[in-house]
Design an enzyme around this catalytic site. Structure first.
Site: not given
Lengths: 130, 100, 130
Positions: A77-78
């Site tokens: 997940v960024c």
């Protein structure tokens, strides 16, 4: 082959997450390797463990977590997109003084460099979005 | 190159943009709402028939069936594939471009 | 004789193209895709940014976002050069359809026609859409 998958949308709102899941499952069934699934934009919302979708419908986050556990998938997940949208792991929550964290099992928070690395290392990048 | 188009051609111009930039003989796969572009008897059927002449066209069967559309009305020259077929298309082409 | 640091092997260099087709502010894609490009610069890949369809609006001069309460990120396009991201392509047909010329844009760009853009896309290793 090694596939990199980019998921740009959150669960339920768009079909992107479902399409990515179905593609990922099919790729694994055919013996391909998933180098990484990277979640960007609203895609980070796939990573919250607080979703309680209706019992008679699919649980998208759970499907990702289960797939990750079964196949040792790297679900990233960024961090920048996650911060904007309130997806935090324990570290991030502490760092920002938040009273809770919500990252689902099998996901990890990391930087955009992980997406670029996937683009460099994977044989194919497939993008699912709106 | 494999091009994917996921939005309806009646909602957005992504199919149009894709077809204007794809190289001859590249592959175009319609997925999600993009599958609505694969059918006979629509306002864009003519444009899609032209595309069939220039590109290898595919449509994702699961998305067709989900939307209650009839696979037998998919235009001739558009091949219906499932997710395994989607994976094979990705492997067969050197890269993928998503037209979102 | 080579200096020790000159022996460092350059890793694989791939041609990355960032495809921008959406207008700014109505959605976050323009801003967040720019953030990818800035982070990606550290990876020293062969980067091109293309702007077509409504993506050409991202580069429009004179963006004043004060009254909508949103940060104006258009100056960031001018910073790209400092990150060694120099290949910015804008599609001529997209500009013309929108009543714009290269003079309306906030940075110098290379204007290419539809065919040239298609050819450029075909040359890439990785294409990322947002």
């Amino acid at each position: 082959m090694k596939f990199g998958i980019l998921v740009n949308e959150g669960p339920y709102q768009h079909q992107a997450a479902d399409s990515a899941l179905q593609f990922t499952k099919a790729a694994l069934a055919k013996g391909h390797e998933i180098f990484r699934v990277f979640f960007y934009h609203d895609g980070v919302n796939n990573g919250t463990r607080f979703g309680v979708p209706p019992q008679d419908d699919r649980n998208i986050t759970q499907q990702w977590s289960d797939l990750a556990a079964e196949h040792q998938l790297d679900l990233v997940v960024c961090i920048a997109a996650a911060q904007r949208r309130g997806i935090l792991d324990e570290n991030e929550a502490k760092r920002h003084g938040k009273d809770g964290n919500n990252l689902a099992p099998g996901f990890r928070i990391s930087g955009l460099g992980q997406l670029i690395e996937a683009g460099i290392q994977a044989d194919r990048m497939i993008v699912f979005g709106d | 190159m494999l091009h994917t188009v996921n939005k309806s051609p009646f909602e957005r111009r992504t199919l149009d943009s894709c077809l204007r930039h794809a190289q001859p003989d590249s592959a175009v796969l319609l997925i999600e709402d993009g599958v609505y572009g694969a059918f006979d008897g629509t306002a864009i059927t003519g444009k899609v028939k032209d595309a069939i002449g220039n590109f290898k066209m595919y449509v994702l069967g699961p998305d067709v069936r989900a939307r209650g559309m009839d696979e037998s009305h998919v235009l001739d020259g558009i091949t219906v594939v499932d997710y395994e077929g989607f994976v094979d298309l990705v492997a067969e082409h050197d890269k993928v471009q998503a037209w979102l | 004789m080579a200096e020790p640091w000159e022996d460092e092997e350059q890793g694989p260099v791939r041609k990355f193209m960032y495809v921008n087709r959406r207008a700014p502010y109505g959605t976050i894609y323009a801003l967040e895709s720019l953030e990818v490009v800035l982070i990606a610069a550290a990876f020293e890949q062969d980067v091109s940014l293309v702007f077509l369809d409504d993506g050409v609006f991202q580069l429009k001069k004179g963006q004043d976002t004060a009254a909508i309460g949103v940060k104006n990120f258009s100056p960031t396009y001018r910073a790209l050069e400092g990150y060694d991201v120099e290949k910015l392509y804008v599609e001529q047909e997209s500009l013309e359809a929108r009543g714009l010329t290269a003079d309306d844009l906030v940075v110098p760009v290379q204007v290419v026609n539809q065919k040239e853009l298609g050819d450029l896309m075909a040359e890439q290793d990785v294409l990322l859409s947002f």
